[in-house]
Design an enzyme around this catalytic site. Structure first.
Site, PDB file in Angstrom:
ATOM      1  N   SER A 220       0.847  -1.190   0.000  1.00 39.35           N
ATOM      2  CA  SER A 220       0.000   0.000   0.000  1.00 39.35           C
ATOM      3  C   SER A 220       0.883   1.241   0.000  1.00 39.35           C
ATOM      4  O   SER A 220       1.837   1.336   0.768  1.00 39.35           O
ATOM      5  CB  SER A 220      -0.941  -0.001   1.210  1.00 39.35           C
ATOM      6  OG  SER A 220      -0.217  -0.090   2.419  1.00 39.35           O
ATOM      7  N   GLY A 222      -0.464   4.598   0.052  1.00 32.65           N
ATOM      8  CA  GLY A 222      -1.243   5.775   0.399  1.00 32.65           C
ATOM      9  C   GLY A 222      -1.922   6.378  -0.815  1.00 32.65           C
ATOM     10  O   GLY A 222      -2.560   5.682  -1.614  1.00 32.65           O
ATOM     11  N   ALA A 223      -1.745   7.692  -0.991  1.00 32.69           N
ATOM     12  CA  ALA A 223      -2.389   8.393  -2.098  1.00 32.69           C
ATOM     13  C   ALA A 223      -1.894   7.927  -3.454  1.00 32.69           C
ATOM     14  O   ALA A 223      -2.526   8.207  -4.485  1.00 32.69           O
ATOM     15  CB  ALA A 223      -2.166   9.890  -1.953  1.00 32.69           C
ATOM     16  N   GLY A 225      -1.665   4.821  -4.386  1.00 38.61           N
ATOM     17  CA  GLY A 225      -2.272   3.558  -4.752  1.00 38.61           C
ATOM     18  C   GLY A 225      -1.650   2.345  -4.103  1.00 38.61           C
ATOM     19  O   GLY A 225      -1.250   2.370  -2.935  1.00 38.61           O
ATOM     20  N   GLY A 251      -5.452   1.323   4.994  1.00 43.11           N
ATOM     21  CA  GLY A 251      -4.746   0.103   4.630  1.00 43.11           C
ATOM     22  C   GLY A 251      -5.505  -1.145   5.030  1.00 43.11           C
ATOM     23  O   GLY A 251      -5.454  -2.173   4.334  1.00 43.11           O
ATOM     24  N   ASP A 252      -6.222  -1.064   6.145  1.00 45.01           N
ATOM     25  CA  ASP A 252      -7.034  -2.198   6.589  1.00 45.01           C
ATOM     26  C   ASP A 252      -8.200  -2.424   5.629  1.00 45.01           C
ATOM     27  O   ASP A 252      -8.541  -3.557   5.302  1.00 45.01           O
ATOM     28  CB  ASP A 252      -7.562  -1.944   8.000  1.00 45.01           C
ATOM     29  CG  ASP A 252      -6.459  -1.530   8.963  1.00 45.01           C
ATOM     30  OD1 ASP A 252      -5.327  -2.025   8.810  1.00 45.01           O
ATOM     31  OD2 ASP A 252      -6.725  -0.703   9.852  1.00 45.01           O
TER      32      ASP A 252
END
Length: 314
Positions: A220, A222-223, A225, A251-252
């Site tokens: 992951s 974040g912004a 992708g 992320g979960d």
């Protein structure tokens, strides 16, 4: 049914502030209090979207009792294993520009007897599970060798295992042969000892963890992708969010959506990204529901630009 295991759950209190100024009295809007911990959030997200899930949590003290009440109020099936220590409380400070400041407690230590009780409950419940998902930080007292043994015993029981943790525990999960691990950018760098500044770096780090034994890596970013690396190759994707409100639990939600979307391949990645983007658009650590999902906003790339540089972190 997807079984989640959160060895270090929490109460998560999120408050909105105008700006974070040290030494000042800050006026806040009403706080959101949610049950927390990565595995707890995965169960909450799955259940909110009609996917059966059950959560295993060690909990203790008044905070642990409140955590159980909050989960019960949300209709989350759970097995609460009592411990002597006090369940931790975390605070998230959210500013209007999307800046998030997290204040996380380390959590209670587990005695040998308490850890044994948790492991026995997990192995018993895993017998009826399609996947076991072990998420979050491990308790301060837990040796990484015992965490590795838990992973190995679940795999030996024939249960596909997904792990979202960090540091030596993440490496141990990979070496144990987890079906899926889900690190973020920082966790990838920490686990592999290499800089992660481009998509190519993400893929190289993921392949390093696959070489240890992990079947697939869902990274992951974040912004920017997420990147999926498995035996079939590399797939990337992104889901822009126009008005981000909180990245807590995103992320979960990504992991939950990935598992709900088929557990492998581009379709699962796309579903995970839709869930993650929806979580970012919600306050606190709220998990998305079907009406929050915008699958048409997801962009999947089967031939990713490996030389693409990731945004510089502060």
């Amino acid at each position: 049914m997807i079984l989640t295991v959160t060895l270090n759950p929490s109460l998560d209190r999120a408050v909105a502030i105008e700006s974070l100024v040290r030494g000042e009295v800050l006026r806040v809007a009403p706080a959101h209090l949610d049950p927390g911990g990565k595995g707890v959030n995965v169960s909450r997200a799955l259940l909110a979207n009609g996917v059966p899930s059950r959560a295993v949590i060690p909990c203790g003290g008044p905070e642990g009792e409140q955590l159980v009440r909050l989960l019960a109020a949300e209709g989350v099936p759970m097995i609460a294993v009592p411990i002597a220590g006090r369940t931790r409380s975390n605070i998230t400070l959210a500013e209007p520009d999307g800046t998030i400041t997290k204040i996380n407690e380390p959590g209670p230590a587990l005695s040998g007897a308490e850890l044994k009780a948790v492991v026995e409950v997990v192995l018993s419940a895993a017998g009826s599970a399609d996947w076991a998902v072990v998420c979050g930080s491990i308790p301060p007292s837990l040796p990484v060798e015992e965490f590795s043994e838990l992973c190995s015993r679940l795999i030996d029981a024939g249960v596909p295992l997904a792990v979202d943790t960090s540091g030596p525990a993440l490496v141990a999960a990979a070496a144990a042969g987890a079906s899926l691990i889900k690190p973020n950018r920082e966790e990838l760098a920490q686990a592999t000892g290499r800089a992660v500044n481009s998509t190519e770096d993400v893929v190289s780090a993921a392949q390093q963890l696959r070489a240890l034994g992990a079947k697939a890596v869902l990274a992951s970013l974040g912004a920017e992708g997420a990147v999926l690396v498995d035996a079939d190759g590399v797939v990337t994707g992104i889901a822009p969010v126009a008005e981000p409100r909180s990245n807590v639990g995103a992320g979960d939600a990504l992991l939950a959506g990935f598992l709900a979307g088929g557990t492998a391949g581009a379709e699962a990645l796309a579903e995970g990204l839709a869930w993650a983007a929806a979580a970012v658009s919600l306050p606190g650590s709220r998990m998305p529901r079907p009406g929050d999902l915008r699958r048409d906003h997801v962009h999947i790339h089967h031939r990713p630009d490996l030389v693409r540089q990731l945004l510089t972190r502060d």
